[in-house]
Design a protein around this motif. Structure first.
Motif, mmCIF file in Angstrom:
data_model
loop_
_atom_site.group_PDB
_atom_site.id
_atom_site.type_symbol
_atom_site.label_atom_id
_atom_site.label_comp_id
_atom_site.label_asym_id
_atom_site.label_seq_id
_atom_site.Cartn_x
_atom_site.Cartn_y
_atom_site.Cartn_z
ATOM 1 N N ALA A 1 0.843 -1.190 0.000
ATOM 2 C CA ALA A 1 0.000 0.000 0.000
ATOM 3 C C ALA A 1 0.885 1.249 0.000
ATOM 4 O O ALA A 1 1.890 1.310 0.717
ATOM 5 C CB ALA A 1 -0.922 -0.010 1.203
ATOM 6 N N GLY A 2 0.483 2.208 -0.821
ATOM 7 C CA GLY A 2 1.262 3.425 -0.960
ATOM 8 C C GLY A 2 2.273 3.374 -2.085
ATOM 9 O O GLY A 2 2.843 4.406 -2.461
ATOM 10 N N GLY A 3 2.480 2.200 -2.628
ATOM 11 C CA GLY A 3 3.439 2.032 -3.705
ATOM 12 C C GLY A 3 2.858 2.340 -5.071
ATOM 13 O O GLY A 3 1.710 2.778 -5.192
ATOM 14 N N GLN B 1 -15.189 -3.325 -27.935
ATOM 15 C CA GLN B 1 -15.287 -4.573 -28.705
ATOM 16 C C GLN B 1 -14.082 -5.495 -28.500
ATOM 17 O O GLN B 1 -14.177 -6.691 -28.749
ATOM 18 C CB GLN B 1 -15.393 -4.268 -30.208
ATOM 19 N N TYR B 2 -12.966 -4.934 -28.091
ATOM 20 C CA TYR B 2 -11.733 -5.710 -28.012
ATOM 21 C C TYR B 2 -11.204 -5.686 -26.584
ATOM 22 O O TYR B 2 -11.173 -4.626 -25.943
ATOM 23 C CB TYR B 2 -10.685 -5.129 -28.971
ATOM 24 N N TRP B 3 -10.746 -6.846 -26.111
ATOM 25 C CA TRP B 3 -10.296 -6.983 -24.736
ATOM 26 C C TRP B 3 -8.986 -7.743 -24.667
ATOM 27 O O TRP B 3 -8.787 -8.720 -25.399
ATOM 28 C CB TRP B 3 -11.353 -7.713 -23.916
ATOM 29 N N GLY B 4 -8.126 -7.296 -23.736
ATOM 30 C CA GLY B 4 -6.917 -8.038 -23.433
ATOM 31 C C GLY B 4 -7.209 -9.122 -22.407
ATOM 32 O O GLY B 4 -8.329 -9.242 -21.905
ATOM 33 N N GLN B 5 -6.198 -9.871 -22.050
ATOM 34 C CA GLN B 5 -6.372 -11.039 -21.196
ATOM 35 C C GLN B 5 -6.399 -10.707 -19.715
ATOM 36 O O GLN B 5 -6.766 -11.564 -18.934
ATOM 37 C CB GLN B 5 -5.246 -12.057 -21.458
ATOM 38 N N GLY B 6 -6.022 -9.491 -19.315
ATOM 39 C CA GLY B 6 -6.031 -9.140 -17.908
ATOM 40 C C GLY B 6 -4.693 -9.379 -17.245
ATOM 41 O O GLY B 6 -3.973 -10.323 -17.582
ATOM 42 N N THR B 7 -4.383 -8.521 -16.299
ATOM 43 C CA THR B 7 -3.154 -8.665 -15.524
ATOM 44 C C THR B 7 -3.479 -8.390 -14.060
ATOM 45 O O THR B 7 -4.199 -7.440 -13.742
ATOM 46 C CB THR B 7 -2.042 -7.737 -16.050
ATOM 47 N N GLN B 8 -2.976 -9.222 -13.165
ATOM 48 C CA GLN B 8 -3.312 -9.145 -11.746
ATOM 49 C C GLN B 8 -2.495 -8.061 -11.052
ATOM 50 O O GLN B 8 -1.262 -8.013 -11.197
ATOM 51 C CB GLN B 8 -3.060 -10.482 -11.059
ATOM 52 N N VAL B 9 -3.199 -7.223 -10.301
ATOM 53 C CA VAL B 9 -2.561 -6.244 -9.432
ATOM 54 C C VAL B 9 -3.004 -6.546 -8.008
ATOM 55 O O VAL B 9 -4.201 -6.602 -7.722
ATOM 56 C CB VAL B 9 -2.960 -4.806 -9.823
ATOM 57 N N THR B 10 -2.045 -6.762 -7.132
ATOM 58 C CA THR B 10 -2.346 -7.053 -5.736
ATOM 59 C C THR B 10 -1.633 -6.046 -4.856
ATOM 60 O O THR B 10 -0.413 -5.878 -4.964
ATOM 61 C CB THR B 10 -1.894 -8.470 -5.357
ATOM 62 N N VAL B 11 -2.415 -5.375 -4.011
ATOM 63 C CA VAL B 11 -1.869 -4.369 -3.108
ATOM 64 C C VAL B 11 -2.025 -4.876 -1.684
ATOM 65 O O VAL B 11 -3.145 -5.086 -1.214
ATOM 66 C CB VAL B 11 -2.583 -3.018 -3.282
ATOM 67 N N SER B 12 -0.915 -5.060 -1.021
ATOM 68 C CA SER B 12 -0.944 -5.564 0.356
ATOM 69 C C SER B 12 -0.977 -4.409 1.351
ATOM 70 O O SER B 12 -0.416 -3.344 1.107
ATOM 71 C CB SER B 12 0.279 -6.439 0.613
ATOM 72 N N SER B 13 -1.639 -4.648 2.458
ATOM 73 C CA SER B 13 -1.773 -3.591 3.474
ATOM 74 C C SER B 13 -0.623 -3.624 4.459
ATOM 75 O O SER B 13 0.181 -4.531 4.484
ATOM 76 C CB SER B 13 -3.099 -3.763 4.208
ATOM 77 N N LEU C 1 -1.142 3.414 -4.267
ATOM 78 C CA LEU C 1 -2.058 2.274 -4.362
ATOM 79 C C LEU C 1 -2.610 1.892 -3.008
ATOM 80 O O LEU C 1 -1.936 2.014 -1.968
ATOM 81 C CB LEU C 1 -1.342 1.091 -4.995
ATOM 82 N N LYS C 2 -3.864 1.431 -3.039
ATOM 83 C CA LYS C 2 -4.574 1.022 -1.839
ATOM 84 C C LYS C 2 -4.960 -0.445 -1.958
ATOM 85 O O LYS C 2 -5.111 -0.953 -3.084
ATOM 86 C CB LYS C 2 -5.834 1.866 -1.672
ATOM 87 N N PRO C 3 -5.181 -1.126 -0.852
ATOM 88 C CA PRO C 3 -5.620 -2.533 -0.945
ATOM 89 C C PRO C 3 -6.873 -2.701 -1.788
ATOM 90 O O PRO C 3 -7.027 -3.716 -2.476
ATOM 91 C CB PRO C 3 -5.856 -2.906 0.520
ATOM 92 N N GLU C 4 -7.753 -1.715 -1.773
ATOM 93 C CA GLU C 4 -8.979 -1.815 -2.572
ATOM 94 C C GLU C 4 -8.740 -1.681 -4.073
ATOM 95 O O GLU C 4 -9.664 -1.856 -4.871
ATOM 96 C CB GLU C 4 -10.015 -0.781 -2.118
ATOM 97 N N ASP C 5 -7.513 -1.362 -4.467
ATOM 98 C CA ASP C 5 -7.171 -1.357 -5.890
ATOM 99 C C ASP C 5 -6.826 -2.759 -6.397
ATOM 100 O O ASP C 5 -6.614 -2.951 -7.602
ATOM 101 C CB ASP C 5 -5.980 -0.432 -6.151
#
Length: 122
Positions: free
Chosen positions: A13-15, A110-122, A85-89
Motif C-alpha cells: 500500500a502506498g506504492g 469490442q476488443y479486450w486483453g487477457q487481464g493482468t493481476q494487481v495485488t496491493v498488500s496492506s 495504491l490502496k488494498p482496494e485497488d
C-alpha cells in the motif's frame, strides 16, 4: 484488434505500479482505449480511457489524482500509471479498445486483453 496487457504484480500500500497494453492488428480502427478492473466477487468496473490519436483522457473519480492514463500511438501502446495504491485497488486489470467512441460501459468496447493481476498488500 488484439490487446496484450502486462505490468501487474504485488506491491505494498502506498506504492506504485505501471501497466502497459499493446495493440496489434487493425489498430487504425481504434478510437478509444481504456482500462477496466475486476476485484474478487465484484463486477468489472471502468477505470480510465484515452482517445486514441487525440489524447483526451477520462479518469474515474475512484482513482482520480492517483492514476494516470497515457498512450503512444507510434508504439500502439497504452499505459496506466498507478500511484498511492490502496488494498482496494487489488483486482485483475483489463485493457480494452473500441472503434465506436467514448464510453465507460463494457458494452462500448469490442476488443479486450487477457487481464493482468494487481495485488496491493496492506
Amino acid at each position: 484488434v488484439q490487446l496484450q496487457a502486462s505490468g501487474g504484480g504485488l506491491v505494498q500500500a502506498g506504492g506504485s505500479l505501471g501497466l502497459s497494453c499493446t495493440a496489434s492488428g487493425r489498430t487504425f480502427s481504434v478510437r478509444v482505449m481504456g482500462w477496466f478492473r475486476q476485484a474478487p466477487g465484484k463486477e468489472r468496473e471502468f477505470v480510465a480511457a484515452i482517445g486514441w490519436g487525440g489524447g483526451s483522457t477520462y479518469i474515474d473519480h475512484s482513482v482520480a489524482g492517483r492514476f494516470t492514463i497515457s498512450g503512444d500511438t507510434a508504439k500502439n501502446t497504452m499505459y496506466l500509471q498507478m500511484n498511492s495504491l490502496k488494498p482496494e485497488d487489488t483486482a485483475v486489470y483489463y485493457c480494452a479498445a473500441t472503434r465506436t467512441g467514448w464510453g465507460t460501459s463494457e458494452d462500448t468496447y469490442q476488443y479486450w486483453g487477457q487481464g493482468t493481476q494487481v495485488t496491493v498488500s496492506s
